[in-house]
Design a protein around this motif. Structure first.
Motif, mmCIF file in Angstrom:
data_model
loop_
_atom_site.group_PDB
_atom_site.id
_atom_site.type_symbol
_atom_site.label_atom_id
_atom_site.label_comp_id
_atom_site.label_asym_id
_atom_site.label_seq_id
_atom_site.Cartn_x
_atom_site.Cartn_y
_atom_site.Cartn_z
ATOM 1 N N THR A 124 0.773 -1.117 -0.054
ATOM 2 C CA THR A 124 -0.044 -0.053 0.040
ATOM 3 C C THR A 124 0.883 1.132 -0.128
ATOM 4 O OG1 THR A 124 -1.707 -1.240 1.269
ATOM 5 C CG2 THR A 124 -1.769 1.143 1.252
ATOM 6 N N GLY A 125 0.614 2.134 -0.852
ATOM 7 C CA GLY A 125 1.631 3.274 -1.019
ATOM 8 C C GLY A 125 2.855 3.085 -1.935
ATOM 9 N N GLY A 126 3.194 1.925 -2.294
ATOM 10 C CA GLY A 126 4.307 1.711 -2.942
ATOM 11 C C GLY A 126 4.410 2.332 -4.349
ATOM 12 N N LEU A 127 5.484 2.029 -4.938
ATOM 13 C CA LEU A 127 5.732 2.676 -6.395
ATOM 14 C C LEU A 127 5.059 1.973 -7.389
ATOM 15 C CD1 LEU A 127 9.702 3.609 -5.779
ATOM 16 C CD2 LEU A 127 7.546 5.197 -5.418
ATOM 17 N N PRO A 128 4.642 2.881 -8.514
ATOM 18 C CA PRO A 128 3.918 1.988 -9.360
ATOM 19 C C PRO A 128 5.096 1.623 -10.637
ATOM 20 C CG PRO A 128 3.930 4.674 -9.815
ATOM 21 C CD PRO A 128 4.739 4.346 -8.390
ATOM 22 N N LEU A 129 6.015 1.723 -10.325
ATOM 23 C CA LEU A 129 7.160 1.398 -11.689
ATOM 24 C C LEU A 129 7.626 -0.015 -11.493
ATOM 25 C CD1 LEU A 129 8.558 4.817 -12.294
ATOM 26 C CD2 LEU A 129 6.501 4.006 -13.425
ATOM 27 N N VAL A 130 7.086 -0.956 -10.880
ATOM 28 C CA VAL A 130 7.767 -2.190 -10.685
ATOM 29 C C VAL A 130 8.078 -2.995 -12.170
ATOM 30 C CG1 VAL A 130 7.444 -4.666 -9.992
ATOM 31 C CG2 VAL A 130 6.705 -2.498 -8.608
ATOM 32 N N TRP A 131 6.999 -2.570 -13.212
ATOM 33 C CA TRP A 131 7.405 -3.197 -14.540
ATOM 34 C C TRP A 131 8.739 -2.541 -15.033
ATOM 35 C CZ3 TRP A 131 7.323 0.743 -18.227
ATOM 36 C CH2 TRP A 131 6.846 1.857 -17.881
ATOM 37 N N LEU A 132 8.634 -1.592 -15.097
ATOM 38 C CA LEU A 132 10.079 -0.818 -15.278
ATOM 39 C C LEU A 132 11.399 -1.189 -14.373
ATOM 40 C CD1 LEU A 132 11.143 1.293 -17.333
ATOM 41 C CD2 LEU A 132 10.828 3.049 -15.604
ATOM 42 N N PHE A 133 11.048 -1.422 -13.327
ATOM 43 C CA PHE A 133 12.321 -1.969 -12.406
ATOM 44 C C PHE A 133 12.859 -3.454 -12.769
ATOM 45 C CE2 PHE A 133 13.231 -4.309 -8.516
ATOM 46 C CZ PHE A 133 14.449 -3.816 -8.332
ATOM 47 N N LYS A 134 11.762 -3.946 -13.125
ATOM 48 C CA LYS A 134 11.960 -5.139 -13.730
ATOM 49 C C LYS A 134 12.961 -5.641 -14.966
ATOM 50 C CE LYS A 134 8.415 -7.959 -10.800
ATOM 51 N NZ LYS A 134 7.309 -8.682 -10.983
ATOM 52 N N THR A 135 12.693 -4.501 -15.822
ATOM 53 C CA THR A 135 13.478 -4.406 -17.113
ATOM 54 C C THR A 135 15.006 -4.628 -16.763
ATOM 55 O OG1 THR A 135 11.698 -3.234 -17.869
ATOM 56 C CG2 THR A 135 13.826 -3.216 -19.132
ATOM 57 N N LEU A 136 15.498 -4.364 -15.529
ATOM 58 C CA LEU A 136 16.956 -4.497 -15.556
ATOM 59 C C LEU A 136 17.395 -6.103 -15.512
ATOM 60 C CD1 LEU A 136 17.179 -2.331 -12.177
ATOM 61 C CD2 LEU A 136 18.167 -1.641 -14.394
ATOM 62 N N LEU A 137 16.369 -6.946 -15.439
ATOM 63 C CA LEU A 137 16.510 -8.149 -15.379
ATOM 64 C C LEU A 137 16.960 -8.572 -16.829
ATOM 65 C CD1 LEU A 137 13.700 -9.977 -13.290
ATOM 66 C CD2 LEU A 137 16.258 -9.693 -12.710
ATOM 67 N N LEU A 138 16.717 -7.761 -17.802
ATOM 68 C CA LEU A 138 17.116 -8.068 -19.207
ATOM 69 C C LEU A 138 18.215 -7.171 -19.495
ATOM 70 C CD1 LEU A 138 13.382 -8.019 -20.810
ATOM 71 C CD2 LEU A 138 14.937 -9.967 -20.225
ATOM 72 N N ALA A 139 18.437 -6.043 -18.962
ATOM 73 C CA ALA A 139 19.433 -5.116 -19.366
ATOM 74 C C ALA A 139 20.782 -5.564 -18.822
ATOM 75 C CB ALA A 139 19.203 -3.549 -18.575
ATOM 76 N N MET A 140 20.664 -6.140 -17.824
ATOM 77 C CA MET A 140 22.066 -6.580 -17.199
ATOM 78 C C MET A 140 22.567 -7.814 -18.335
ATOM 79 S SD MET A 140 23.652 -9.471 -15.549
ATOM 80 C CE MET A 140 22.166 -10.388 -14.624
ATOM 81 N N PRO A 141 21.962 -8.977 -18.475
ATOM 82 C CA PRO A 141 22.499 -9.869 -19.463
ATOM 83 C C PRO A 141 22.792 -9.328 -20.708
ATOM 84 C CG PRO A 141 20.164 -10.479 -18.912
ATOM 85 C CD PRO A 141 20.449 -9.110 -18.283
ATOM 86 N N LEU A 142 22.032 -8.286 -21.332
ATOM 87 C CA LEU A 142 22.207 -7.621 -22.654
ATOM 88 C C LEU A 142 23.546 -6.735 -22.692
ATOM 89 C CD1 LEU A 142 18.709 -6.825 -23.963
ATOM 90 C CD2 LEU A 142 20.095 -8.293 -24.846
#
Length: 166
Positions: A124-142
């Motif tokens: 509750t009251g957390g940040l709305p950008l979890v989807w963007l944050f999870k993109t790091l899981l693709l950015a790191m290996p790339l």
């Protein structure tokens, strides 16, 4: 050109440093607000977590480019430069690159699902950008795949140039 790349890499490293400083500041605010004022700020707590993950995931390629990654030097340190290059090429092609491809492919459904749902924090009251944050899981290996491929070609070129000089 090489100087420009080094300058860009150092700016990237400085950005990671600032990100780490932000993580520390968010962590301090979280601890003080919780223990002194008995107030829990979920967004600040999540920001500290996001900064930590971003610095780690994006910092891996920075560490690799500066040769500050973990290496087992028991035998490697005594090898000739050409032998070191061969070890690097073989290690990158048969260990590091397949691992990064696996991480990318294993993370892809997880990340695309987060994007499809525009995933938000479960708190509750957390940040709305979890989807963007999870993109790091693709950015790191790339980013690491790119660095590894460059290093394979550099090593092979150096091996070729060295063997031609003999």
């Amino acid at each position: 050109m090489a100087r420009e790349k080094r300058i860009w890499l150092e700016k990237y490293g400085a950005m990671l440093g600032w990100l780490t400083l932000l993580m520390v500041l968010f962590s301090i605010v979280t601890v003080v607000s919780r223990n002194v004022f008995d107030v829990v700020w979920i967004p600040v707590q999540e920001l500290a977590l996001y900064c930590h993950a971003a610095a780690l995931m994006l910092g891996m390629v920075y560490a690799w480019r500066h040769d500050k990654h973990v290496r087992v030097d028991v035998f490697y340190q005594g090898f000739s430069d050409n032998k070191k290059r061969w070890v690097n090429v073989i290690g990158l092609l048969f260990l590091a690159l397949p691992m990064m491809v696996f991480i990318f492919l294993a993370s892809l459904p997880y990340v695309t699902d987060a994007w499809a749902r525009m995933e938000q924090s479960g708190e509750t009251g957390g940040l709305p950008l979890v989807w963007l944050f999870k993109t790091l899981l693709l950015a790191m290996p790339l980013t690491l795949i790119g660095a590894f491929v460059v290093d394979v070609f550099k090593s092979l070129k150096a091996i070729k140039n060295n063997s031609g000089a003999s």
